[in-house]
Design an enzyme around this catalytic site. Structure first.
Site: not given
Length: 263
Positions: A151, A167
């Site tokens: 990501s 995350y």
């Protein structure tokens, strides 16, 4: 033999792809891309109902697709997933590590158990599945393609309204995991690359998009839009096919240019 055509280089006919977290969202989009190029698809996620619906969608598009329910954070589930895939579909040519979790909380209040859940699935799970597939299929054949979904959250810090420390940390780890594994497994002709998506409408981003607003999030990207249901297909097929056979240990952001502005 002369150089192959572009169509031949991107053709995946006769190959098998295992896609974790493939029952919806970005995983299902990539499964469609691989299947449209000729690959047979094995999907996995934790929920049988979602998998059955996703496989139905793939089969309706003329793609040979099947499913196995498994939790990629559990070592025994990963071993069973790989063994059953090999039994039902033969050798695994392409692995897409996509199963993932997130958790929103300020760092000072972030529950340790939530940190462990995110790291176990997003990092440990990628390692376990890559290791099992390589040991049982790719290394002996000296051939394989591994695609890790990271990501842009793994490239930088967050704006103040985003509090996803676990995350971000996990996706930064995935990027360096990709570099290290690509360097080590190049000797087996296994390529390992990562895709770093930006903001795509999904179940995982629904809360953020509803809070901040899709228009505001889109306006932050140079291309002035969010990702759509086609935007990962091209890079996924590049990394999975012979068109990308000389690319390994790399990551590519698919984010409308966001990382170019904040990077």
């Amino acid at each position: 033999m002369g150089a192959r055509t572009v169509h031949q280089l991107f053709d995946l006919t006769g190959r098998t792809a295992l896609v974790s977290g493939g029952s919806r969202g970005l995983g299902l989009q990539m499964a469609h891309a691989l299947g449209e190029a000729g690959a047979r698809i094995m999907l996995c996620s934790r929920k049988p109902d979602d998998l059955e619906q996703a496989v139905g969608d793939l089969q309706a598009a003329g793609i040979d697709a099947r499913w196995i329910a498994a939790d990629c954070a559990k070592e025994e589930d990963v071993a069973r997933l790989v063994d059953q895939t090999l039994h039902r579909m033969g050798d695994i040519d392409i692995l897409v590590n996509n199963a993932g979790a997130t958790w929103g909380a300020p760092a000072e209040d972030h529950p340790v158990e939530a940190w462990d859940k995110v790291m176990d699935l997003n990092v440990r799970g990628y390692f376990l599945l890559s290791q099992q597939v390589a040991r049982k299929s790719m290394i002996a054949r000296r051939s394989g393609r591994i695609i890790n979904v990271a990501s842009i959250a793994g490239l930088n810090g967050n704006p103040p309204f985003m509090k996803t420390i676990a995350y971000n940390t996990s996706k930064g780890a995935v990027i360096n995991f990709t570099r290290a594994l690509g360097a080590e497994w190049g000797a087996y002709n296994i390529t390992v690359n990562a895709i770093c998506p930006g903001f795509f409408p999904s179940k995982m981003t629904a809360g953020l998009l509803s809070t901040v607003g899709e228009d505001k999030m889109a306006a932050a990207a140079p291309l002035q839009r969010l990702g759509d249901d086609e935007d990962l297909k091209g890079v996924c097929l590049l990394f999975a096919s012979d068109a990308g056979k000389h690319i390994t240990g790399q990551w590519l952001a698919v984010d409308g240019g966001v990382s170019a502005v904040i990077g």
